[in-house]
Scaffold this motif. Structure first.
Motif, PDB file in Angstrom:
ATOM      1  N   HIS A 124       2.752  21.873 -15.598  1.00 28.61           N
ATOM      2  CA  HIS A 124       3.110  20.823 -16.562  1.00 28.61           C
ATOM      3  C   HIS A 124       4.439  21.114 -17.237  1.00 28.61           C
ATOM      4  N   HIS A 127      -7.496   9.452 -15.259  1.00 26.84           N
ATOM      5  CA  HIS A 127      -8.204  10.013 -14.097  1.00 26.84           C
ATOM      6  C   HIS A 127      -9.042  11.203 -14.529  1.00 26.84           C
ATOM      7  N   ASP A 172      -7.617  18.236 -17.447  1.00 25.74           N
ATOM      8  CA  ASP A 172      -6.630  18.155 -18.523  1.00 25.74           C
ATOM      9  C   ASP A 172      -6.495  16.727 -19.090  1.00 25.74           C
ATOM     10  N   HIS A 173      -7.337  15.800 -18.595  1.00 22.86           N
ATOM     11  CA  HIS A 173      -7.328  14.436 -19.124  1.00 22.86           C
ATOM     12  C   HIS A 173      -8.686  14.044 -19.727  1.00 22.86           C
ATOM     13  N   ASP A 188      -0.886  10.863 -14.110  1.00 21.03           N
ATOM     14  CA  ASP A 188      -0.254  11.890 -13.276  1.00 21.03           C
ATOM     15  C   ASP A 188       0.310  11.307 -11.987  1.00 21.03           C
ATOM     16  N   HIS A 196       2.303  14.005 -18.230  1.00 19.33           N
ATOM     17  CA  HIS A 196       2.977  15.287 -18.462  1.00 19.33           C
ATOM     18  C   HIS A 196       4.488  15.098 -18.393  1.00 19.33           C
TER      19      HIS A 196
HETATM   20 ZN   LIG Z   1      -2.770  16.099 -15.492  1.00 14.17          ZN
END
Ligand SMILES: [Zn+2]
Length: 274
Positions: A19, A70, A74-75, A153, A188
């Motif tokens: 990221h 999605h 990390d989401h 992403d 990101h």
């Molecule tokens: Zn991500």
């Protein structure tokens, strides 16, 4: 930080090698009436806390929905805590509903329909665009009033994305290009305003097409396995994590080319296990 009339970004430097330029969560709408939140960050408490602190700074508007781009960790990692704090329905791609329901309980998660319009404060409307490729359950959002694309992403602000299915990914990029926009708000990396914003989708398409040409050229020279292709095409000094991402990108290109009949795969070689 406000980046468009209806768009506020909570930017966090999460420090991941994948990221570059950190990560973003977006509040969209009118802080005086209601807003939606896009994505829930990962499971680190500090990340959730940053989102909630930013929410407090906005004056704790009514949140009408939590939209998920999605199902990567990390989401959605902070979703449980954010749902408790915001009590807003969670909206996501139909393929992600079961997983999020397992996390949050029944009745909380509602599937988005392709091209569905979600209304929020200040007359802002977000159109859900199904954009598989990075992941099968990926959704982008188009805010027509501010000419902003939220790309999750699918498109990043400071690097190219990893892709699972390149043929669908290319179709997704072509879909995004059809929605006139000035600013790209990625999951990101930094928000990309004009003059680069409107050109970014096209740049991504060109970048992938060039990669494909590089791979075809290397195959023509007799370079025939994923590792060697990645070494031939990418810079030599990539960090380990990015090297793996580069190899998996090469592999997705090869899968696409095989499916299109432009490349044939021959049986794998074998070696002793180490
Ligand atoms: Zn991500």
């Amino acid at each position: 930080m406000q980046v468009a009339p209806h768009v506020y970004v909570m930017h966090i430097d999460d420090g991941g090698v994948m990221h570059p330029g950190g990560s973003n969560n977006y509040f969209v709408g009118d802080p005086h009436t209601d807003m939606v939140l896009i994505d829930a960050g990962d499971q680190h408490r500090a990340w959730t806390r940053s989102i909630l602190e930013y929410y407090a700074r906005l004056g704790r508007p009514h949140i009408s929905a939590i939209l998920i781009t999605h199902g990567h960790q990390d989401h959605i990692g902070g979703l449980d805590r954010l749902y408790d704090a915001l009590q807003a329905p969670v909206r996501c791609h139909p393929k992600l509903v079961k997983r999020l329901e397992a996390m949050l309980g029944p009745g909380v998660v509602q599937p988005l329909a392709s091209r569905e319009v979600i209304r929020t404060g200040g007359g802002a409307t977000l159109r859900a665009l199904f954009t598989p490729g990075h992941e099968v359950d990926h959704v982008s959002f188009y805010l027509k009033e501010d000419r902003v694309l939220f790309t999750g992403d699918c498109i990043l602000g400071a690097s190219s994305s990893t892709v699972r299915d390149l043929a669908s990914y290319m179709r997704s990029l072509h879909l995004l290009r059809r929605f006139p926009h000035d600013t790209v708000c990625p999951g990101h990396g930094p928000v990309v305003p004009p003059p680069r914003g409107p050109k970014l989708v096209q740049w991504y398409i060109k970048h992938r097409e060039e990669r494909e040409q590089q791979i075809l050229a290397a195959l023509a020279r007799g370079v025939g396995d994923v590792r060697a292709l990645a070494r031939a095409i990418y810079p030599r000094n990539l960090p380990r994590g990015l090297r793996q991402a580069a190899e998996s990108n090469v592999a997705t290109h090869l899968e696409k080319l095989v499916r299109e009949g432009k490349v044939v795969a021959t049986p794998a070689r074998y070696a002793l296990a180490s």
